[in-house]
Design an enzyme around this catalytic site. Structure first.
Site, PDB file in Angstrom:
ATOM      1  N   ASP A  46       0.837  -1.209   0.000  1.00 28.62           N
ATOM      2  CA  ASP A  46       0.000   0.000   0.000  1.00 28.62           C
ATOM      3  C   ASP A  46       0.869   1.255   0.000  1.00 28.62           C
ATOM      4  O   ASP A  46       0.452   2.308   0.475  1.00 28.62           O
ATOM      5  CB  ASP A  46      -0.961   0.010   1.190  1.00 28.62           C
ATOM      6  CG  ASP A  46      -0.245  -0.085   2.530  1.00 28.62           C
ATOM      7  OD1 ASP A  46       1.003  -0.213   2.543  1.00 28.62           O
ATOM      8  OD2 ASP A  46      -0.929  -0.044   3.580  1.00 28.62           O
TER       9      ASP A  46
ATOM     10  N   ASP B   3       9.360  -5.542  11.793  1.00 31.10           N
ATOM     11  CA  ASP B   3      10.116  -4.290  11.701  1.00 31.10           C
ATOM     12  C   ASP B   3      10.807  -3.968  13.024  1.00 31.10           C
ATOM     13  O   ASP B   3      11.909  -3.417  13.039  1.00 31.10           O
ATOM     14  CB  ASP B   3       9.235  -3.135  11.231  1.00 31.10           C
ATOM     15  CG  ASP B   3       7.931  -3.012  12.004  1.00 31.10           C
ATOM     16  OD1 ASP B   3       7.699  -3.799  12.939  1.00 31.10           O
ATOM     17  OD2 ASP B   3       7.121  -2.121  11.654  1.00 31.10           O
TER      18      ASP B   3
END
Length: 437
Positions: free
Chosen positions: A199, A309
């Site tokens: 996205d 992450d």
């Protein structure tokens, strides 16, 4: 008639005035606090940009244990990126092309979003640099192969089917894909590893500018921190964990481990948001091998029990003590994208979106499950730091679109994500192009 001495009246009036003044100051202070909470100005306005944000070893009074910090945060000014490559002569042009061609652009997706999300990226920014793009997915898809064959006549983006589970099937699914992104980069001849989600809209020119003042031979970690202060977490003392206690089957992508009764340490570190996009240099990627290849990456993930992450950030800023260079030019769907001025859209490195019809409940539930132990063990859990306290923040809103304010070239009806509009603005009709900044 009762007579009140003038001196007492003055005294009472004086006391009343002081009380009113204190009340007024209290109210003003409260208003200032509230306004500060909703402040949408950049971090650069609140900190001395000439000095990195530093934090030393400190104690957590609640747990009465030392918090072991990682490397300090370095904040990058936007103007340092805007004018980095001048393009005034052939030498600058060659430098720009060399940096651009040396970027390994990894796009992480899932079969569910091939037609709804990935197709938009293939039509827009990926079409500008297909040979530099690796699509990291989890299932074979004949439609995707055929679409690329039909729309990319010469250079084509690479497709890697990792066979990783989906986020609803396994809490380490995203980490599994990130592992394949990382190891695929190591086997390439590229200089920079840049991770993006499906996205994200990427401005290649601005990304090149962002990397241009650094060398692939230096240890460089660039992205956007979700918090001004480091996050803290409870980590297992990995030195006392036997390596054979962890297993990572690269064929089935299943992970098993036996967690011994080892001691904990409370750690503090910075990390770059995966959803906004981040980059690491080849030298840093090589240095990470000790912690990030195969079962060693899962070893790190299990020791802090945090998402992908965060695990990369923990390895880089805590284990390797490398500073995160943070920039507000990369964006995630978790911030209010409508507040980004139209005049600055061409200057952003990445942009994102979220649409009400794309339900993210399963993904958010997975994030919550992954962070369950952190919420229990760490007061400042990653889940709350995801609120991007240094930016124009909103919580994920599934009731209305969260997109940039741009519909100049295509109406919203035909471009709900605004990515086709951005492609026109940045690559076709705008001043900035992939080969001109």
């Amino acid at each position: 008639m009762l007579s009140i001495p003038k001196q007492n009246v003055r005294s009472k009036i004086s006391v009343l005035g002081v009380v009113q003044m204190i009340s007024a100051l209290t109210i003003l202070n409260l208003l200032f606090t509230i306004l500060s909470f909703f402040n949408v100005t950049d971090v650069e306005e609140n900190y001395d940009m000439d000095q990195p944000m530093e934090f030393g070893r400190y104690r957590d009074e609640k747990l009465s244990i030392d918090v072991i910090p990682g490397a300090p945060l370095i904040i990058l000014k936007p103007e340092e990126v805007f004018t980095r490559v001048s393009r005034k002569n052939h030498h600058d042009n060659h430098k720009f092309e060399t940096i651009k061609n040396g970027i390994f652009m990894s796009v992480r997706t899932t079969n569910k979003y091939h037609k709804s999300r990935l197709k938009i990226l293939l039509d827009t920014w990926i079409s500008e640099v297909p040979e530099n793009t690796w699509i990291i997915t989890d299932e074979e898809d004949g439609w995707l192969v055929q679409y690329i064959r039909d729309h990319f006549k010469n250079a084509k983006p690479h497709i890697l089917n990792t066979h990783c589970p989906t986020t609803s099937e396994h809490k380490w699914a995203l980490l599994c894909k990130l592992h394949w992104e990382y190891r695929t980069f190591l086997s390439s001849n590229k200089s920079w590893f840049c991770h993006f989600d499906d996205d994200s809209f990427v401005n290649i020119g601005m990304l090149t500018n962002l990397l241009s003042s650094h060398s692939e031979d230096d240890v460089v970690y660039i992205g956007r921190t979700p918090s001004k202060t480091p996050i803290t977490a409870m980590a297992y003392d990995t030195e006392n964990v036997e390596p054979e206690s962890f297993g990572f089957n690269e064929t089935t992508n299943e992970t098993t481990w036996v967690m011994p009764q080892s001691t904990f340490q409370r750690v503090a570190f910075h990390y770059a948001l995966g959803g906004a996009g981040f980059c690491i240099s080849r030298q840093l990627a090589v240095d990470m091998k000790e912690y990030a290849l195969g079962s060693r990456l899962m070893h790190m993930a299990a020791s802090i029990n945090l998402p992908d992450d965060c695990v990369f950030g923990y390895i880089i800023t805590h284990q390797l003590n490398v500073s995160l260079i943070t920039t507000n030019l990369v964006h995630t769907h978790m911030e209010n994208l409508t507040l980004i001025p139209k005049s600055s859209l061409q200057q952003q490195v990445t942009l994102s979106y979220s649409l009400p019809e794309e339900t993210r409940h399963s993904e958010m539930e997975n994030i919550r499950d992954t962070k369950k132990n952190v919420v229990e063990n760490a007061e400042n859990s990653v889940f709350f730091h995801r609120n991007l306290s240094d930016s124009n923040v909103i919580k994920p809103n599934l009731t209305k679109p969260n997109v940039v304010n741009l519909n100049k070239y295509f109406p919203a009806k035909y471009d709900p994500t605004r990515f086709y509009n951005l492609h026109q603005l940045v690559y076709i009709r705008g001043v900035q192009h992939v080969d001109r900044v």
